[in-house]
Structures are given as structure tokens and as C-alpha cells.
Design a protein around this motif. Structure first.
Motif, PDB file in Angstrom:
ATOM      1  N   MET A   1       0.769  -0.789  -0.075  1.00 21.70           N
ATOM      2  CA  MET A   1       0.357   0.461  -0.188  1.00 21.70           C
ATOM      3  C   MET A   1       1.062   1.283   0.005  1.00 21.70           C
ATOM      4  SD  MET A   1      -3.207   1.269   2.540  1.00 21.70           S
ATOM      5  CE  MET A   1      -3.740  -0.287   2.650  1.00 21.70           C
ATOM      6  N   ASN A   2       0.665   2.272  -1.514  1.00 23.55           N
ATOM      7  CA  ASN A   2       0.813   3.378  -0.775  1.00 23.55           C
ATOM      8  C   ASN A   2       1.478   4.501   0.041  1.00 23.55           C
ATOM      9  OD1 ASN A   2      -0.426   5.251  -1.617  1.00 23.55           O
ATOM     10  ND2 ASN A   2      -0.370   4.293  -3.906  1.00 23.55           N
ATOM     11  N   GLU A   3       2.084   5.149   0.311  1.00 27.21           N
ATOM     12  CA  GLU A   3       1.900   6.317   1.010  1.00 27.21           C
ATOM     13  C   GLU A   3       0.835   7.636   1.393  1.00 27.21           C
ATOM     14  OE1 GLU A   3       4.732   9.770   2.865  1.00 27.21           O
ATOM     15  OE2 GLU A   3       5.249   8.686   1.424  1.00 27.21           O
ATOM     16  N   ILE A   4       0.615   7.378  -0.019  1.00 23.59           N
ATOM     17  CA  ILE A   4      -0.665   8.525  -0.134  1.00 23.59           C
ATOM     18  C   ILE A   4      -1.863   7.844   0.450  1.00 23.59           C
ATOM     19  CG2 ILE A   4      -2.032   9.476  -1.553  1.00 23.59           C
ATOM     20  CD1 ILE A   4       0.024  10.450  -3.319  1.00 23.59           C
ATOM     21  N   SER A   5      -1.819   6.212   0.488  1.00 24.07           N
ATOM     22  CA  SER A   5      -3.067   5.419   0.957  1.00 24.07           C
ATOM     23  C   SER A   5      -3.366   5.832   2.228  1.00 24.07           C
ATOM     24  CB  SER A   5      -3.438   3.736  -0.019  1.00 24.07           C
ATOM     25  OG  SER A   5      -3.375   4.254  -1.118  1.00 24.07           O
ATOM     26  N   LEU A   6      -2.123   5.133   2.380  1.00 21.07           N
ATOM     27  CA  LEU A   6      -1.970   5.224   4.425  1.00 21.07           C
ATOM     28  C   LEU A   6      -2.061   6.531   4.712  1.00 21.07           C
ATOM     29  CD1 LEU A   6       1.405   3.202   4.431  1.00 21.07           C
ATOM     30  CD2 LEU A   6      -1.060   2.564   5.367  1.00 21.07           C
ATOM     31  N   ARG A   7      -2.078   8.424   4.380  1.00 25.27           N
ATOM     32  CA  ARG A   7      -2.290   8.572   4.929  1.00 25.27           C
ATOM     33  C   ARG A   7      -4.298   9.462   4.505  1.00 25.27           C
ATOM     34  NH1 ARG A   7       2.047  10.607   1.916  1.00 25.27           N
ATOM     35  NH2 ARG A   7       1.125  12.137   0.728  1.00 25.27           N
ATOM     36  N   GLN A   8      -4.422   8.324   3.621  1.00 24.74           N
ATOM     37  CA  GLN A   8      -5.975   8.786   3.820  1.00 24.74           C
ATOM     38  C   GLN A   8      -6.854   7.729   4.652  1.00 24.74           C
ATOM     39  OE1 GLN A   8      -6.485   7.456  -0.746  1.00 24.74           O
ATOM     40  NE2 GLN A   8      -7.177   9.562  -1.085  1.00 24.74           N
ATOM     41  N   ASP A   9      -6.036   6.483   4.893  1.00 21.82           N
ATOM     42  CA  ASP A   9      -6.586   5.806   5.696  1.00 21.82           C
ATOM     43  C   ASP A   9      -6.839   6.339   7.035  1.00 21.82           C
ATOM     44  OD1 ASP A   9      -8.031   3.403   6.488  1.00 21.82           O
ATOM     45  OD2 ASP A   9      -5.922   3.292   7.541  1.00 21.82           O
ATOM     46  N   ASP A  10      -5.181   7.483   7.689  1.00 22.51           N
ATOM     47  CA  ASP A  10      -5.282   7.752   9.356  1.00 22.51           C
ATOM     48  C   ASP A  10      -5.974   8.455   8.901  1.00 22.51           C
ATOM     49  OD1 ASP A  10      -3.561   7.872  11.083  1.00 22.51           O
ATOM     50  OD2 ASP A  10      -3.357   9.869  10.365  1.00 22.51           O
ATOM     51  N   GLN A  11      -6.527   9.109   7.920  1.00 20.74           N
ATOM     52  CA  GLN A  11      -7.336  10.878   8.254  1.00 20.74           C
ATOM     53  C   GLN A  11      -9.369  10.360   8.320  1.00 20.74           C
ATOM     54  OE1 GLN A  11      -6.698  14.067   7.721  1.00 20.74           O
ATOM     55  NE2 GLN A  11      -9.254  14.887   7.593  1.00 20.74           N
ATOM     56  N   LEU A  12      -8.993   9.680   7.432  1.00 19.32           N
ATOM     57  CA  LEU A  12     -10.559   8.485   7.840  1.00 19.32           C
ATOM     58  C   LEU A  12     -10.845   8.681   9.041  1.00 19.32           C
ATOM     59  CD1 LEU A  12     -13.402   7.030   6.306  1.00 19.32           C
ATOM     60  CD2 LEU A  12     -11.895   4.899   6.082  1.00 19.32           C
ATOM     61  N   LYS A  13      -9.469   8.150   9.610  1.00 20.66           N
ATOM     62  CA  LYS A  13     -10.250   7.311  11.039  1.00 20.66           C
ATOM     63  C   LYS A  13      -9.704   8.316  12.394  1.00 20.66           C
ATOM     64  CE  LYS A  13     -10.179   2.588   9.482  1.00 20.66           C
ATOM     65  NZ  LYS A  13      -8.499   1.430   9.554  1.00 20.66           N
ATOM     66  N   GLN A  14      -9.562   9.790  11.620  1.00 22.40           N
ATOM     67  CA  GLN A  14      -9.500  10.655  12.653  1.00 22.40           C
ATOM     68  C   GLN A  14     -10.524  11.193  12.973  1.00 22.40           C
ATOM     69  OE1 GLN A  14      -6.654  11.634  14.618  1.00 22.40           O
ATOM     70  NE2 GLN A  14      -4.674  11.166  13.047  1.00 22.40           N
ATOM     71  N   PRO A  15     -10.619  11.662  14.964  1.00 23.59           N
ATOM     72  CA  PRO A  15     -11.719  12.222  15.183  1.00 23.59           C
ATOM     73  C   PRO A  15     -11.353  14.534  14.484  1.00 23.59           C
ATOM     74  CG  PRO A  15     -10.734  11.538  16.959  1.00 23.59           C
ATOM     75  CD  PRO A  15     -10.089  11.577  15.699  1.00 23.59           C
ATOM     76  N   PRO A  16     -13.179  14.325  14.786  1.00 21.96           N
ATOM     77  CA  PRO A  16     -12.678  15.890  13.865  1.00 21.96           C
ATOM     78  C   PRO A  16     -11.675  17.089  15.063  1.00 21.96           C
ATOM     79  CG  PRO A  16     -14.376  16.081  15.297  1.00 21.96           C
ATOM     80  CD  PRO A  16     -14.232  14.800  14.952  1.00 21.96           C
ATOM     81  N   LYS A  17     -11.045  18.110  14.176  1.00 25.12           N
ATOM     82  CA  LYS A  17     -10.564  19.153  15.274  1.00 25.12           C
ATOM     83  C   LYS A  17     -11.580  20.288  15.861  1.00 25.12           C
ATOM     84  CE  LYS A  17      -6.678  19.321  10.946  1.00 25.12           C
ATOM     85  NZ  LYS A  17      -5.512  19.661  10.550  1.00 25.12           N
ATOM     86  N   VAL A  18     -10.992  20.651  16.850  1.00 30.29           N
ATOM     87  CA  VAL A  18     -11.569  21.723  17.589  1.00 30.29           C
ATOM     88  C   VAL A  18     -11.478  22.754  16.463  1.00 30.29           C
ATOM     89  CG1 VAL A  18     -11.347  23.185  19.781  1.00 30.29           C
ATOM     90  CG2 VAL A  18     -10.558  21.009  19.821  1.00 30.29           C
ATOM     91  N   THR A  19     -12.737  23.591  16.672  1.00 26.45           N
ATOM     92  CA  THR A  19     -12.813  23.945  15.229  1.00 26.45           C
ATOM     93  C   THR A  19     -12.741  26.019  15.880  1.00 26.45           C
ATOM     94  OG1 THR A  19     -15.328  25.069  15.677  1.00 26.45           O
ATOM     95  CG2 THR A  19     -14.474  23.322  13.651  1.00 26.45           C
ATOM     96  N   ALA A  20     -12.920  26.841  14.597  1.00 18.99           N
ATOM     97  CA  ALA A  20     -12.284  28.257  15.724  1.00 18.99           C
ATOM     98  C   ALA A  20     -14.297  28.407  16.279  1.00 18.99           C
ATOM     99  CB  ALA A  20     -12.635  29.136  14.339  1.00 18.99           C
ATOM    100  N   HIS A  21     -15.051  28.388  15.927  1.00 16.50           N
ATOM    101  CA  HIS A  21     -15.878  28.678  16.815  1.00 16.50           C
ATOM    102  C   HIS A  21     -16.001  28.109  18.403  1.00 16.50           C
ATOM    103  CE1 HIS A  21     -17.957  29.649  12.809  1.00 16.50           C
ATOM    104  NE2 HIS A  21     -18.215  30.579  12.981  1.00 16.50           N
ATOM    105  N   GLN A  22     -14.918  26.691  17.797  1.00 12.01           N
ATOM    106  CA  GLN A  22     -15.244  26.066  19.841  1.00 12.01           C
ATOM    107  C   GLN A  22     -14.194  27.632  20.100  1.00 12.01           C
ATOM    108  OE1 GLN A  22     -15.430  21.690  18.200  1.00 12.01           O
ATOM    109  NE2 GLN A  22     -16.703  22.223  17.464  1.00 12.01           N
ATOM    110  N   TRP A  23     -12.980  27.460  19.641  1.00  6.06           N
ATOM    111  CA  TRP A  23     -12.294  27.658  20.354  1.00  6.06           C
ATOM    112  C   TRP A  23     -12.487  29.537  21.002  1.00  6.06           C
ATOM    113  CZ3 TRP A  23      -8.650  25.421  22.496  1.00  6.06           C
ATOM    114  CH2 TRP A  23      -7.902  24.195  21.874  1.00  6.06           C
ATOM    115  N   VAL A  24     -13.199  30.126  19.625  1.00  5.19           N
ATOM    116  CA  VAL A  24     -13.533  31.425  20.289  1.00  5.19           C
ATOM    117  C   VAL A  24     -14.211  30.902  22.162  1.00  5.19           C
ATOM    118  CG1 VAL A  24     -14.891  33.482  20.143  1.00  5.19           C
ATOM    119  CG2 VAL A  24     -13.679  32.543  18.089  1.00  5.19           C
ATOM    120  N   LEU A  25     -15.567  30.370  22.200  1.00  2.00           N
ATOM    121  CA  LEU A  25     -16.587  30.403  22.756  1.00  2.00           C
ATOM    122  C   LEU A  25     -15.989  29.346  24.421  1.00  2.00           C
ATOM    123  CD1 LEU A  25     -19.751  28.687  21.534  1.00  2.00           C
ATOM    124  CD2 LEU A  25     -19.775  30.782  22.169  1.00  2.00           C
ATOM    125  N   SER A  26     -14.595  29.210  24.621  1.00  3.03           N
ATOM    126  CA  SER A  26     -14.199  28.705  25.649  1.00  3.03           C
ATOM    127  C   SER A  26     -13.016  29.619  25.929  1.00  3.03           C
ATOM    128  CB  SER A  26     -13.144  26.973  24.558  1.00  3.03           C
ATOM    129  OG  SER A  26     -13.659  26.262  24.581  1.00  3.03           O
TER     130      SER A  26
END
Length: 492
Positions: A1-26
Motif C-alpha cells: 500500500m502506497n504512502e498516499i493510501s495510508l495517509r487517506q486511511d489515517d485521515q478517515l479514522k481521525q476525530p474532528p479538530k477543534v474548530t475556531a467557533h469552539q475555541w472562541v466560546l471556550s
């Protein structure tokens, strides 16, 4: 499996980032807490408590929408727990006839907590919530850990099919053994909640640890009843419900959380389309879980025979945790009455496993012993200082920052672990992850090895029900996933 495929799979299984709105309210919460130090009246502190709750509810709505879209519920759980354990309790205390009253009988120099303690508590809670998101933002790869989690699939052996019922039986076996298998006596003990005489469990020795396996057995059977459409669904519901009774009727809400929460979080993680009917079903189950929690609180000192006398207002109470008040008292005790303890709780996670039969003088957490002794004054109950109060008593602001980051990081690990598994093939592992969420939520009351023990026994139970997926099958699965569009599970 090539490196691009591994990166795609890792992105698929990552939880969402903390967004700007969430940081602002915090950060807004932290700014409001800072404004508290410019006030000189309880009236201003009451207004701040109302603002804290409003801002946190707005943040909760934003996170709820995100969670429905991504099926990652970690951030939502962290903010909801902070709101439930601290901000709502702060608002309830602020709106009393005497704002921030001291509980009767508590050895405190006045009937009302001082403004300086309230301001410090506001700052602590806002800082703690912000640090939860900081910890959740950490993105370690830890590919080996998640590969192992993804490799444990449900075993199809006869032992694995029978084992959930054996584990569920462990929920009642130690109690029955202590009562010499007297079913009526067991029913009376459960019905009495905390009003009856305590059952003497010394005669069962280390067998009382089987109860922890019973917790996992009840959780997995209830999850099967909720999630799976099979012929044994009703059977799982009946056996799982019976096994859950000791954890419901004893009055300890955290025990019911460990049993019921895995099914709840896994139902929300299901990859089915969210139709109106499924949302209604989800809401109904959520309401049932909350009602049981409120009944446990209302009846634990009355007994379940009084359930018919519970008023609707009791089910709507929000000041049922006592954690903000516990934080206030912890602030008063340290450093006023005792120096900072500089105590690392993790060492007690290790010595917890040495039975007192072999170490009669095994030490307890010193900060908790001091807090509990000062609060109860020798009475026959125990209390906790809240997780923020616990780390304040040991390290002050640095402790609050650390534990916020740590719990946020652990929650991200749980979110990612839930994304890398397949529910139908890995239900046993999914239940263990669900109990890890329950450990995190329970830790808002006290970061304790007791709560962690429930999760650890769940992991042992999971190993009994699973086998390792073959490596070549893993490779084929990853190869297919890698070329799918990058999206979160559950998004059609």
C-alpha cells in the motif's frame, strides 16, 4: 500500500479538530471568569453563573451538530460533563436565597462561601474546560495501539458465544454467595438501596472482583439488545437487565453509567442513516437512562419501595452532583488549612491491585483522606473534592491545567479507537471502549483507580470474547478503505 493510501486511511479514522467557533466560546468562558476578579458583589457572581451556563449551552449545541455529522462524541461528552458537574451546580448555588451557601454542619467559618473562593472556582472550571479541548487537539499517531484495537474481532467459538452470559452471571454471584444463595434476601437488599444494612462481603474474599466482570457482561448483553437484530435479542435484554439490577438499585450512579453508557454511545456511532424514527428512538433511550440516574439519586437513601412517591420535580433537579460546592470547600482547605499535597494519583492506580489481605496498611490517597475527614467529621459517609478540587489540592493551577489536558487527550484516544473498529465484527471491543468513556466521565467526580478498575476488567472480558484478525485480512481491508472518499462513518 502506497504512502498516499495510508495517509487517506489515517485521515478517515481521525476525530474532528477543534474548530475556531469552539475555541472562541471556550476562551470567552475564560474571559468571563477573569472578569469575576473585577467584581465585588455576589450579584455580579450570580450574573456570571448565568452567562457561563448560556455560553456552555451554545457550545454544546454546536458540538451536538458536529457529533451527529461525524459520529465522534468525545468533545460533546467533555463539555456536557463540565456543564453537568460544574456550571449547572454553580448556577443552582448562585440562585439560592443565600448565594453559595455552605451545607449545614460543614466546618466553615460562615454560612456562605466567600467571594474570593467563588471567583477562583469560576476560573478553575473555565480553565479546566479549555484545557480539555487543548488535550483533545493533540494528534499522536500511535498506529501500533490502534492497529491492535482494530485487530480484535468477535470470536465465533462456542466459548465466546456462551461467555457473555457467564460474565453477566458474575454480577449477582458474589452477592448471592455472601447471602448463602437466599434469593429473597438478595431482592430485599437491592430494594433497600442504601437504607438497609450493608452486606458483609468479607466471606467471599477476592471473589467480589467478579462483580466487575458482571458489569461488562451486563453491558455487552444490553448493547446486543439495542444494536443487533437477531433471534436472541429478547434473551439478551432479559439476562442483561437482570445482571444490571445490582448496578441500578444500589444507588451508585456511576455503576449504572458503566453498564448503560456503552450501548448509548455505540447506538449513536451506528453507521445507519439518521432517520426521524431513529432519532426518536435514540432520544427515548437517552431519556430512560437519565430518568434511572435521577431515580437512583432520589431513592438511594429512601429505598426503591418509595418509587411511587417520587415527584416530577425531583426528576428535573440539576444540582445533583455537588461537585462545584466540593471544589469550593477544597479551595478553602488548601492552602488555608493544609499545604499543597504534591501527590501523584497514578501511583495509587498501581497499588490499588494489591489486596488488603496482603497489605492491611495499604495507604489511601492522602489528599482525599484529608478532604473526606474535614468534610464528614467522622460521620459514616464519604465525599470527594471533584477532579478540579483534587488536582488543586495537590498542585494548584498547574494541576488543573494538567488534568484538563490529560482527560481531553484520553477522550481523543477513545474517539479514534471507536472510529477504527467495525461495530458488528468488534462489539466486544466496542463495549470496552464505551466503558473507557464511562471512566472519563466518572473521573469528573474523582480521578480514581476504582473507576479505572471497571474498564480494566472490561478489557480482560473483551479478550475472552475476541480473537486476533489475520494480518492478510487486515491488509485487504485497509487497501479497500484507502480508496474510498474521505468521510466520517455514518455520513451518507
Amino acid at each position: 500500500m502506497n504512502e498516499i493510501s495510508l495517509r487517506q486511511d489515517d485521515q478517515l479514522k481521525q476525530p474532528p479538530k477543534v474548530t475556531a467557533h469552539q475555541w472562541v466560546l471556550s476562551y470567552l468562558l475564560l474571559g468571563l471568569a477573569g472578569l469575576g476578579f473585577l467584581t465585588s458583589s455576589y450579584e455580579a457572581l450570580i450574573i456570571l453563573a448565568e452567562l457561563f451556563v448560556l455560553v456552555d449551552i451554545l457550545l454544546l449545541i454546536i458540538l451536538g451538530k458536529e457529533a451527529l455529522r461525524t459520529r465522534s462524541f468525545g468533545k460533546l461528552l467533555l463539555v456536557a460533563s463540565t456543564l453537568f458537574f460544574f456550571w449547572l451546580e454553580a448556577l443552582s448555588l448562585a440562585l439560592q436565597e443565600t448565594p453559595f451557601p455552605v451545607p449545614g454542619g460543614l466546618p466553615y467559618p460562615s454560612a456562605q462561601y466567600g467571594e474570593e473562593l467563588v471567583r477562583q472556582a469560576y476560573l478553575y472550571v473555565a480553565l479546566f474546560q479549555l484545557m480539555l479541548l487543548v488535550g483533545y487537539s493533540l494528534r499522536p499517531r500511535m498506529r501500533g495501539v490502534f492497529d491492535w484495537i482494530g485487530s480484535r474481532v468477535n470470536s465465533k467459538t462456542l466459548r465466546a458465544r456462551v461467555m457473555p452470559y457467564v460474565l453477566a452471571g458474575c454480577a449477582v454471584f458474589p452477592l448471592l454467595l455472601a447471602l448463602r444463595f437466599n434469593l429473597k434476601a438478595m431482592f430485599d437488599v437491592l430494594l433497600a438501596a442504601r437504607t438497609g444494612a450493608e452486606v458483609e462481603m468479607d466471606n467471599v474474599g477476592l471473589l467480589h472482583f467478579l462483580t466487575f466482570f458482571g458489569m461488562y457482561g451486563a453491558a455487552i448483553l444490553l448493547a446486543e439488545a439495542v444494536l443487533l437484530r437477531s433471534k436472541k435479542r429478547l434473551w439478551s435484554l432479559v439476562i442483561g437487565g437482570i445482571a444490571a439490577l445490582p448496578f441500578i438499585m444500589g444507588g451508585a450512579r456511576h455503576l449504572w453509567l458503566f453498564v448503560a453508557f456503552p450501548a448509548f454511545i455505540l447506538m449513536s456511532r451506528s453507521e445507519q442513516r439518521l432517520t426521524p424514527g431513529r432519532l426518536v428512538r435514540w432520544a427515548a433511550i437517552s431519556l430512560a437512562l437519565l430518568i434511572i440516574l435521577q431515580l437512583q439519586y432520589s431513592l438511594r437513601n429512601e429505598g426503591w419501595s418509595e418509587v411511587a412517591n417520587v415527584e416530577s420535580s425531583q426528576l428535573l433537579e440539576t444540582d445533583v452532583t455537588g461537585q462545584f460546592g466540593a471544589l469550593l470547600y477544597a479551595e478553602y482547605l488548601v492552602p488555608e488549612r493544609h499545604d499543597y499535597f504534591l501527590e501523584i494519583p497514578e501511583k495509587y492506580f498501581v497499588i490499588h491491585w494489591i489486596p488488603r489481605q496482603f497489605w492491611p496498611d495499604k495507604p489511601l490517597m492522602q489528599s482525599w483522606e484529608f478532604y473526606n475527614g474535614e468534610y464528614t467529621q467522622g460521620q459514616a459517609f464519604n465525599v470527594t473534592p471533584s477532579i478540579i478540587g483534587q488536582y488543586h489540592m495537590s498542585f494548584g493551577f498547574i494541576g488543573v491545567i494538567f488534568i484538563g489536558v490529560w482527560l481531553g487527550f484520553l477522550t481523543r484516544l477513545a474517539d479514534r479507537a471507536l472510529l477504527v473498529i467495525e461495530l458488528e465484527r468488534q462489539l466486544a471491543m466496542a463495549i470496552a471502549i464505551g466503558m473507557f468513556y464511562a471512566f472519563i466521565i466518572s473521573s469528573f467526580r474523582f480521578y480514581s483507580p476504582i473507576y479505572f478498575a471497571y474498564f480494566l476488567f472490561a478489557m480482560i472480558g473483551m479478550m475472552l470474547l475476541t480473537s486476533r484478525r489475520r494480518r492478510n485480512a487486515d491488509a485487504r481491508l485497509l487497501e479497500v478503505d484507502a480508496y474510498r472518499p474521505v468521510q466520517y462513518p455514518g455520513v451518507s
